[in-house]
Design an enzyme around this catalytic site. Structure first.
Site: not given
Length: 305
Positions: A101, A128, A131, A224, A264, A292
């Protein structure tokens, strides 16, 4: 050949569908398959703040029979204290896969170029994909077959979630609409790539400027945070600019019957989404957060196997 999962279009439509099938199976029987038995070590690196990514990867790797070797990027100072290439060579001798990440996508690519083991994108500034893989799993659970479903993303259409939705949704044969203010449109080349993929799967990928038009008839409406990591200084300006794209009951009401809501997380109620929506009956964000773990178990199993 070593395969990586650096961005959503690293998977073909058939591969994506197979991984989602595996994720569903692993969710039903989370302890039956142990492809990481040994235990095999998976290096899990964090340069950015994390909750869901760390908890889901650590739990998932353990359930697969592996050992999650968590590395604090602030301590390792990858690319500062030691080059990314040298870090990759070291970790590739220690771990069966690397999950990272981090910031710019180029950092992840350099890791993949030098590691000699599969590398997984746990979030970059551009994409991402773990996700959105979990999001697709959630949509399948609540809406059925992905092909032909319409997914709308409201907010910063240049952000990593928007770009990953374009690629992953097009790969799944969905109709993806991303909508945001002027100056926050998706990368032109990335949008073209999504449209090229969609042409082969029967889907579509479009930027729709008006949020009402984008939400109308959508089966899935996602948003988001308006303030991505590293953009905190823009908070005041963005709150005013993005207000028409707030996912509230009025916009949700433009969606199709039975439309579901994705976010998310972390969510900021009263900003990009209202409490009434995220805590309401059409919200599936907690299933999304759980998935996830299952989706990431599936991609790790696929890559390592």
């Amino acid at each position: 050949m070593i395969r990586h999962f650096l961005r959503d279009d690293d998977l073909t439509p058939a591969e994506q569908a197979a991984i989602l099938d595996l994720a569903a199976r692993l969710k039903q029987t989370p302890y039956d398959e142990k492809p990481l038995a040994g235990p095999k070590t998976i290096a899990v690196l964090f340069d950015k703040p994390t909750l869901r990514t760390q908890s889901s990867f650590v739990a998932g790797i353990a359930e697969l029979g592996g050992f999650p070797m968590v590395i604090d990027g602030n301590l390792a100072q990858i690319g500062v204290r030691e080059s990314i290439a040298d870090t990759a060579r070291v970790l590739g001798r220690t771990a069966s896969a690397i999950v990272w990440r981090t910031f710019d996508q180029s950092r992840l690519q350099e890791m993949a170029d030098n590691a000699g083991v599969p590398v997984v994108n746990a979030l970059t500034d551009q994409f991402h994909p773990c996700q959105t893989l979990a999001d697709l799993q959630t949509i399948r659970e609540h809406r059925g077959d992905l092909k032909g479903q319409t997914l709308t993303f409201l907010g910063d259409s240049a952000c990593n979630m928007s770009l990953s939705y374009l690629l992953s949704g097009a790969t799944a044969g969905m109709h993806v609409r991303v909508s945001g203010p002027a100056g926050y449109e998706p990368d032109t080349e990335l949008l073209k790539k999504a449209q090229q993929i969609a042409a082969t799967t029967g889907g579509s990928a479009d930027f729709v400027a008006d949020p009402v038009d984008a939400a109308t008839g959508a089966d899935v409406i996602a948003t988001d945070t308006w303030i991505s990591m590293g953009k905190e200084s823009e908070a005041g300006d963005r709150a005013e600019i993005f207000e028409p794209w707030q996912l509230n009951q009025s916009l949700l009401g433009k969606g199709a019957d039975g439309a579901i809501v994705l976010h998310c997380l972390p969510a900021y109620r009263g900003k990009e989404i209202t409490a009434e929506v995220i805590d309401g009956p059409q919200s599936v964000v907690w299933d999304e957060a759980e998935n996830r773990r299952h989706a990431q178990k599936a991609i790790l199993t696929w890559l390592v196997s």
